[in-house]
Scaffold this active site. Structure first.
Site, short mmCIF file in Angstrom:
data_model
loop_
_atom_site.label_atom_id
_atom_site.label_comp_id
_atom_site.label_asym_id
_atom_site.label_seq_id
_atom_site.Cartn_x
_atom_site.Cartn_y
_atom_site.Cartn_z
N VAL A 91 -58.68 81.97 22.44
CA VAL A 91 -59.40 80.73 22.72
C VAL A 91 -58.57 79.50 22.33
O VAL A 91 -57.57 79.60 21.63
CB VAL A 91 -60.76 80.68 21.98
CG1 VAL A 91 -61.63 81.83 22.42
CG2 VAL A 91 -60.56 80.70 20.47
N GLU A 92 -59.02 78.33 22.79
CA GLU A 92 -58.37 77.04 22.53
C GLU A 92 -56.90 77.07 22.94
O GLU A 92 -56.02 76.53 22.27
CB GLU A 92 -58.49 76.68 21.03
CG GLU A 92 -59.90 76.56 20.51
CD GLU A 92 -60.59 75.28 20.95
OE1 GLU A 92 -60.06 74.59 21.83
OE2 GLU A 92 -61.68 74.99 20.43
N GLY A 93 -56.62 77.70 24.07
CA GLY A 93 -55.24 77.87 24.53
C GLY A 93 -54.73 79.21 24.08
O GLY A 93 -54.52 79.44 22.89
#
Length: 801
Positions: free
Chosen positions: A495-497
């Site tokens: 997640v988040e990149g």
């Protein structure tokens, strides 16, 4: 005399380049110095004439532009690929901090000395000691796993006590806590329950709250922030879709400006069609933040020449007509996560976050707001997992015995536990420096480093924990203190990149533009349409850039041959840290030179050379991690135990940086250039070694002891004292073992050697007393400990799964 004159000239040239004096001053110094040296040796005229000619060329701007910077401008303009709007916004987003100094090749240690690690305010400390402690007492990860949800009591507590409003200003009912406080809160919750931590993280990370505070209109803030602060509104943010994951700029979700009906009136608004997935808190959300591409084909927003506005963010109630909250996903940890869809959803223009003037500015908004998730939430989760691995595995590896010895004494096990110990220490240090940096703004490169490297250290530590605890860690049940962190690993990594993208594209890709002192401004001039005006700016930047390159190269050669022993260090450096700071000086100069070599030789093609870019990002990141370790180490009174942890972690960081740089040169397409700069960086040998076997044994033994670092890390997590709790069972048993001191070891050795008689434990204890192995007063504590020790080794079993 010629050799003496040549040595003096080289010394003068080195000084001019090392200190990066101005072009005019440097030219005068070199020409005057050479002229003076001609009196010692007439042969120096051979150097004076070309140097004087070069000085004239460089110091006459019209001639310089015609022969040097003009051709360079034309070449680079053709070689540089065009920069898209989203790329430009990503590059411009956020701020820079200490990572920029490391990129420069010449860290300003005076600035570093002035950096103070963050401290909790009185309110923040009280919240951590009371509300967070109470929440941890309410939650049980095994029960959450069985129910696939938090209990109603836990949900209510999270809402009422302001856990969803940590970042919201007090004027709207929020807590308005610092990034460090948010991190400490999240990591303490995560040490108890990953599910509860993720639930609390999302409203305080990328989402409506942060976007509203930074970009929302006053009316939007007044409408939404009080409800977000007191938990009556639960937010989620829809960004990722089936065809747009890490490449958020490619989202296919569309909003078309048109006229429609809202609250009984015809207004100009947006008709949305979207499909989002993997949206945390979506199943329980009452308000949805949404990212989409905005189009205005009819010019209803007032600009007839503009139809494509680009990525835009809006906020709408979850029960708004046309919005469909889908069924839950199953991400492995039972936090709320699911899809959101919308077909022909009409919203007014003023639901755009920030109102109509912010149409098309969503990508930059999102990039800048990713800092909380990357720099606070995920590193907090990682730090908690690293610290809990240290505490639980250290205790368990001393309690658990095989072949008549603690399993933590086996060198094969120590190879894993030593890394767990060093990672636990490094993660805490990293967290503290990163959250201090977030106080200064939103350093996008630093937070990308934090996201990638913290979650990867978490992955290493938790995997090692699973190996050491072995079958005890595999079997699911209320006794298992390791498995839930293991199940959460994929979430943190993706997640988040996603980590692969973050490492290969973002850290160095953004770092080169945001942290290099000249590159971004140079690229801006190359994109300009007015060449004459741009060339004036480019000329100045390019000459400064050349000075920067030659200065770093000179510094690198000096550092490489001297071990950087004479380089500057912080004024407060002690005998432990001094050499480490000097090694960072060496590797910072080496990194800066390598970065300029890559940019100069590969140009825009470097963007596609992801393996090379990733390795440069690794060097940059490991230098930042090393700085965080030194800063954290320096904040505590010196102790042998902490020195061992810090030294192991520093050796690891510098060794990784060195190996990444060697891999960069080994795979650089121009072999001659790679060989030359590799020789300049490591002319004699590889100076940085991985931790030795002695280091591994020392730290592998230390993690089993109640050392000063263990006490530090225990203060950052929730460590249960309940002997029926998964963690509490191990911790309380370990404490009993510590209280016994050498008594248990003496009894165990005698028992293993067959020196004690008796079929039962009680009989062997009596015989041990009779033979003077233990005292009578030791019998009951040993019996209690043995019972608890055995209980610690058991795994759960069930009548029905």
């Amino acid at each position: 005399m010629f050799l003496l004159s040549l040595v003096l000239f080289i010394a003068l040239l080195t000084a001019v380049l090392y200190y990066q004096v101005g072009l005019v001053v440097g030219s005068v110094a070199l020409v005057a110095g050479l002229f003076a040296l001609t009196f010692l040796s007439p042969w120096m005229w051979l150097f004076l004439l070309p140097v004087a000619a070069g000085a004239v060329l460089l110091n006459l701007p019209p001639l310089r532009r015609q022969l040097i910077t003009g051709p360079a401008y034309d070449f680079l303009q053709k070689a540089m690929p065009p920069m898209s709007v989203t790329e430009r916004e990503a590059m411009e987003a956020g701020t820079t901090w200490w990572e920029k100094d490391l990129f420069s090749g010449q860290p300003d240690w005076k600035k570093f000395v002035d950096i103070e690690l963050p401290q909790l305010s009185e309110k923040e400390q009280s919240f951590l000691d009371n509300e967070v402690e109470q929440l941890c007492g309410l939650i049980d990860e095994w029960q959450i796993f069985k129910d696939q949800d938090l209990t109603p009591e836990a949900w209510e507590f999270l809402k009422k006590q302001g856990f969803f409003g940590l970042i919201i200003p007090e004027e709207y009912g929020g807590r308005d806590f610092s990034p460090y406080a948010q991190s400490r809160i999240m990591s303490k919750i995560a040490s108890r329950s990953v599910t509860a931590a993720v639930t609390a993280m999302v409203p305080n990370s990328l989402g409506p709250g942060e976007l509203l505070m930074k970009y929302g209109t006053q009316e939007q803030k007044d409408r939404w922030l009080p409800g977000l602060a007191d938990g009556t509104e639960i937010p989620c943010f829809g960004l990722t879709g089936p065809e747009a994951g890490s490449d958020a700029g490619s989202i296919p979700d569309i909003g078309v400006v048109c006229k429609g009906e809202h609250e009984g009136q015809e207004v100009v608004g947006i008709r949305l069609n979207f499909s989002k997935r993997w949206i945390t808190l979506a199943p329980v959300a009452t308000v949805v933040g949404l990212a989409f591409k905005l189009r205005d084909p009819d010019g209803l927003m007032g600009d007839a020449d503009k139809s494509d506005y680009g990525i835009t963010c809006a906020l709408l109630p979850a029960d708004h007509p046309g919005v469909e909250i889908g069924k839950r996903h199953n991400p492995g940890s039972p936090f709320m996560n699911g899809p959101i869809k919308g077909k022909d959803v009409f919203i007014p223009l003023d639901w755009i976050i920030g109102g109509a003037p912010m149409a098309g500015k969503g990508w930059r908004m999102l990039i800048e707001c990713l800092g909380a998730g990357r720099g606070v939430s995920l590193p907090a989760l990682s730090t908690a997992s690293g610290e809990m691995s240290y505490l639980t595995v250290g205790a368990y590896s001393r309690i658990r015995r095989q072949f008549n010895m603690e399993v933590g004494k086996f060198e094969g096990v120590q190879e894993a536990t030593a890394e767990i110990a060093a990672n636990g220490y490094a993660l805490e240090a990293f967290r503290q420096l990163v959250t201090r940096g977030l106080d200064t703004g939103a350093p996008s490169v630093m937070t990308a480093m934090a996201k990638y490297h913290a979650t990867e250290m978490m992955r290493t530590s938790v995997n090692h924990a699973m190996d050491v605890v072995s079958g005890r860690a595999i079997q699911m049940g209320p006794r298992n203190f390791t498995v839930f962190a293991y199940r959460a690993l994929p979430v943190a990594i993706t997640v988040e990149g996603a980590n692969i993208l973050t490492r290969s594209l973002m850290i160095f890709g953004q770092g080169a533009m945001r942290c290099h002192p000249y590159l971004f401004d140079e690229v801006q001039t190359l994109q300009a349409t007015d060449k004459d005006a741009a060339l004036d700016t480019f000329d100045s930047l390019f000459m400064k850039h050349l000075g920067h390159v030659f200065s770093n190269l000179t510094r690198l050669k000096l550092y490489s041959f001297t071990g950087a022993r004479f380089s500057a260090v912080p004024v407060n450096a002690d005998d432990f840290s001094r050499r480490w700071y000097q090694r960072i000086n060496h590797m910072s100069a080496a990194f800066a030179v390598a970065a300029d070599v890559a940019l100069g030789v590969l140009g825009g093609d470097l963007k596609r050379r992801e393996l090379l870019s990733a390795r440069l990002g690794d060097v940059h990141s490991q230098l930042f991690i090393a700085c965080s370790i030194l800063k954290y180490h320096g904040a505590h009174p010196r102790s042998k135990e902490e020195d061992l942890h810090a030294e192991f972690a520093l050796k690891t960081a510098l060794y990784k940086a060195q190996m990444a740089l060697l891999a960069f040169y080994r795979n650089f397409p121009s072999r001659a250039i790679a060989w030359a700069f590799k020789a300049a960086t490591f002319p004699l040998f590889r100076p940085y070694k991985a931790p030795s076997d002695d280091d591994i044994r020392a730290l592998g033994n230390l993690i089993m002891d109640n050392n000063v670092v263990r006490e530090q890390l225990a203060g950052y997590v929730y460590l249960s004292s309940d002997p029926t709790d998964a963690v509490g069972r191990v911790e309380t048993t370990y404490r009993l073992l510590l209280e016994l001191g050498d008594v248990w070891s003496a009894f165990s050795r005698a028992q293993a050697k067959g020196e004690l008689s008796g079929e039962t434990l009680e009989e062997r204890l009596e015989d041990a007393v009779a033979k003077g192995v233990i005292q009578q007063a030791d019998v009951e504590p040993l019996r209690v400990y043995d019972e608890r020790r055995y209980d610690c080794l058991l795994t759960d079993n069930f009548d029905k799964l």
